[in-house]
Design an enzyme around this catalytic site. Sequence first.
Site, PDB file in Angstrom:
ATOM      1  CG  HIS A  52      -3.990  -3.521   2.245  1.00  0.00           C
ATOM      2  ND1 HIS A  52      -3.139  -3.168   3.266  1.00  0.00           N
ATOM      3  CD2 HIS A  52      -4.541  -2.367   1.808  1.00  0.00           C
ATOM      4  CE1 HIS A  52      -3.170  -1.857   3.444  1.00  0.00           C
ATOM      5  NE2 HIS A  52      -4.010  -1.344   2.568  1.00  0.00           N
ATOM      6  CB  CYS A  71      -0.981  -0.031   1.167  1.00  0.00           C
ATOM      7  SG  CYS A  71      -2.323   1.185   0.993  1.00  0.00           S
ATOM      8  CD  GLU A 106      -2.139  -6.411   4.560  1.00  0.00           C
ATOM      9  OE1 GLU A 106      -2.372  -5.248   4.927  1.00  0.00           O
ATOM     10  OE2 GLU A 106      -1.566  -6.684   3.491  1.00  0.00           O
TER      11      GLU A 106
END
Length: 209
Positions: free
Chosen positions: A184, A79, A186
């Site tokens: 992202h 990001c 994750e």
Amino acid sequence: MIAVIDYGAGNLQSVVKAFGHIGCECEITNDIEKILNADGAVLPGVGSFGDAMNSMRACGADKAVKEFIATGKPFLGICLGLQLLFSESEESQGTEGLSLLEGTITKIPNNNGTLKIPHMGWNSLKIKNHNGLFRGIEDGSYVYFVHSYFLKAKDDSIVSSQTEYGTVIDASVSFNNIMATQFHPEKSGKTGLQMLNNFKNLCEGKEVL
């Protein structure tokens, strides 16, 4: 071990939790020796470009990133961690970034108010490079974005994926041992975990950059 670089900004725990889910050892640190000795390093980031760079310089994380990348070991920006690799951002004019890659960081156009900014949600990727982070990832896979500013890389050859949200967005880059995503991983479900597992394999020498 993968070092998750702590410079006082970013949701570090979500990154560590995702790596833990795939059985990867991580340590949150801003200790330059620990970072340089790690098998891989991750630079997450949320917030403004200027605040992040000021925080990095205050704790020496800017030097740690540059020295780590110089080792040739795998590096992943996430990001804002992608945007910081470039020289500047329209968000914080006058603040110099890490200047490791070339491109422009500008605000996403809202198309006369028809688009919500920040861009928050799932978008599909047009994958240009299926090596490294994207090994085994299908073209058109969806990942999760949260951002108001976007990258247009100067050199198209470093762009590993793109998406569209009012304009074409360079969603990720890959150059030598540097990998970075605007989205992202994750927070991107199974697709994101596969990307993180690919990064883990690169750090362990199971795959080649």
